[in-house]
Design a protein around this motif. Structure first.
Motif, short mmCIF file in Angstrom:
data_model
loop_
_atom_site.label_atom_id
_atom_site.label_comp_id
_atom_site.label_asym_id
_atom_site.label_seq_id
_atom_site.Cartn_x
_atom_site.Cartn_y
_atom_site.Cartn_z
N THR A 164 -15.28 3.81 0.41
CA THR A 164 -14.94 3.89 1.83
C THR A 164 -13.58 4.54 1.98
O THR A 164 -12.73 4.40 1.10
N TYR A 165 -13.38 5.23 3.09
CA TYR A 165 -12.06 5.75 3.39
C TYR A 165 -11.83 5.66 4.89
O TYR A 165 -12.76 5.69 5.67
N ARG A 166 -10.56 5.51 5.27
CA ARG A 166 -10.16 5.45 6.67
C ARG A 166 -8.87 6.22 6.86
O ARG A 166 -8.02 6.25 5.97
N PHE A 167 -8.70 6.78 8.05
CA PHE A 167 -7.45 7.43 8.42
C PHE A 167 -7.08 6.94 9.81
O PHE A 167 -7.82 7.14 10.77
N CYS A 168 -5.95 6.26 9.92
CA CYS A 168 -5.50 5.72 11.19
C CYS A 168 -3.98 5.73 11.22
O CYS A 168 -3.34 5.26 10.27
N ASP A 169 -3.40 6.25 12.28
CA ASP A 169 -1.93 6.29 12.45
C ASP A 169 -1.24 6.91 11.25
O ASP A 169 -0.26 6.40 10.73
N ASN A 170 -1.76 8.03 10.77
CA ASN A 170 -1.21 8.75 9.62
C ASN A 170 -1.19 7.94 8.33
O ASN A 170 -0.35 8.14 7.47
N VAL A 171 -2.11 6.99 8.21
CA VAL A 171 -2.24 6.18 7.00
C VAL A 171 -3.67 6.30 6.48
O VAL A 171 -4.62 6.03 7.20
N TRP A 172 -3.80 6.74 5.23
CA TRP A 172 -5.10 6.80 4.56
C TRP A 172 -5.32 5.51 3.80
O TRP A 172 -4.42 5.04 3.09
N ASP A 229 -13.33 -2.88 -11.28
CA ASP A 229 -14.43 -2.74 -10.33
C ASP A 229 -14.01 -2.07 -9.03
O ASP A 229 -14.72 -1.23 -8.51
N ASN A 230 -12.84 -2.46 -8.50
CA ASN A 230 -12.40 -1.97 -7.20
C ASN A 230 -10.91 -1.63 -7.21
O ASN A 230 -10.12 -2.35 -7.82
N VAL A 231 -10.56 -0.55 -6.51
CA VAL A 231 -9.15 -0.16 -6.32
C VAL A 231 -8.98 0.21 -4.85
O VAL A 231 -9.82 0.90 -4.27
N LYS A 232 -7.88 -0.25 -4.28
CA LYS A 232 -7.54 0.10 -2.90
C LYS A 232 -6.25 0.91 -2.95
O LYS A 232 -5.26 0.48 -3.53
N ILE A 233 -6.28 2.09 -2.35
CA ILE A 233 -5.10 2.96 -2.31
C ILE A 233 -4.70 3.14 -0.85
O ILE A 233 -5.54 3.49 -0.01
N ILE A 234 -3.43 2.89 -0.56
CA ILE A 234 -2.89 3.11 0.78
C ILE A 234 -1.88 4.26 0.64
O ILE A 234 -0.96 4.18 -0.17
N ALA A 235 -2.08 5.31 1.41
CA ALA A 235 -1.19 6.48 1.36
C ALA A 235 -0.66 6.74 2.76
O ALA A 235 -1.42 6.92 3.71
N CYS A 236 0.67 6.73 2.88
CA CYS A 236 1.32 6.92 4.18
C CYS A 236 2.06 8.24 4.23
O CYS A 236 2.68 8.64 3.24
N GLU A 237 2.02 8.88 5.36
CA GLU A 237 2.74 10.12 5.55
C GLU A 237 4.23 9.83 5.68
O GLU A 237 4.62 8.92 6.39
N ALA A 238 5.04 10.58 4.97
CA ALA A 238 6.49 10.41 5.03
C ALA A 238 7.11 11.72 5.48
O ALA A 238 7.27 12.64 4.71
N LYS A 239 7.43 11.83 6.76
CA LYS A 239 7.98 13.07 7.29
C LYS A 239 9.47 13.20 7.06
O LYS A 239 9.96 14.25 6.72
N ARG A 240 10.19 12.13 7.27
CA ARG A 240 11.66 12.22 7.22
C ARG A 240 12.20 12.06 5.81
O ARG A 240 13.15 12.70 5.44
N ARG A 241 11.62 11.16 5.05
CA ARG A 241 12.10 10.92 3.70
C ARG A 241 10.96 11.12 2.73
O ARG A 241 9.83 10.78 3.00
#
Length: 114
Positions: free
Chosen positions: A65-73, A92-104
């Protein structure tokens, strides 16, 4: 602006509980508690970016599954093999949270976990 990525870690939760106790007993005020948590976010980001040099790679069997909400994958992977230089582990399972970093620059994605 600081990102609140580390507040759900064990260290972040314990810090929040301690600050809540201090607030409830009247030893500190809310603005100070907010400043402490903001500094915690900044410090965690800086320390992890500067001091953690370990690298590993992973190979996913399936992107579940994947989701994109408020610049967060949010990515949910199944049957993942994680390898570093010496070891390999299958999970069995891995959850990855990736956030956009514009300023830093918090991290770069190059197909490896840092």
């Amino acid at each position: 602006m600081s990102y609140q990525l580390y507040r759900s870690t064990t260290l972040g939760c314990i810090l929040q509980e301690t600050l809540d106790e201090q607030l409830n007993s009247g030893k500190i005020r809310a603005p100070l508690a907010l400043k402490v948590m903001d500094q915690f976010d900044k410090s965690m980001s800086k320390v992890l970016n500067e001091r953690i040099k370990a690298k590993c790679t992973f190979k996913a069997g399936k992107l579940d599954t994947y989701r994109f909400c408020d610049n967060v994958w949010s990515l949910f992977l199944k049957d993942v093999e994680i390898r570093d230089r010496e070891n390999s582990i299958k999970v069995d399972n891995v959850k990855i949270i990736a956030c956009e970093a514009k300023r830093r620059k918090l991290c770069e994605w190059d197909g490896e976990i840092h």
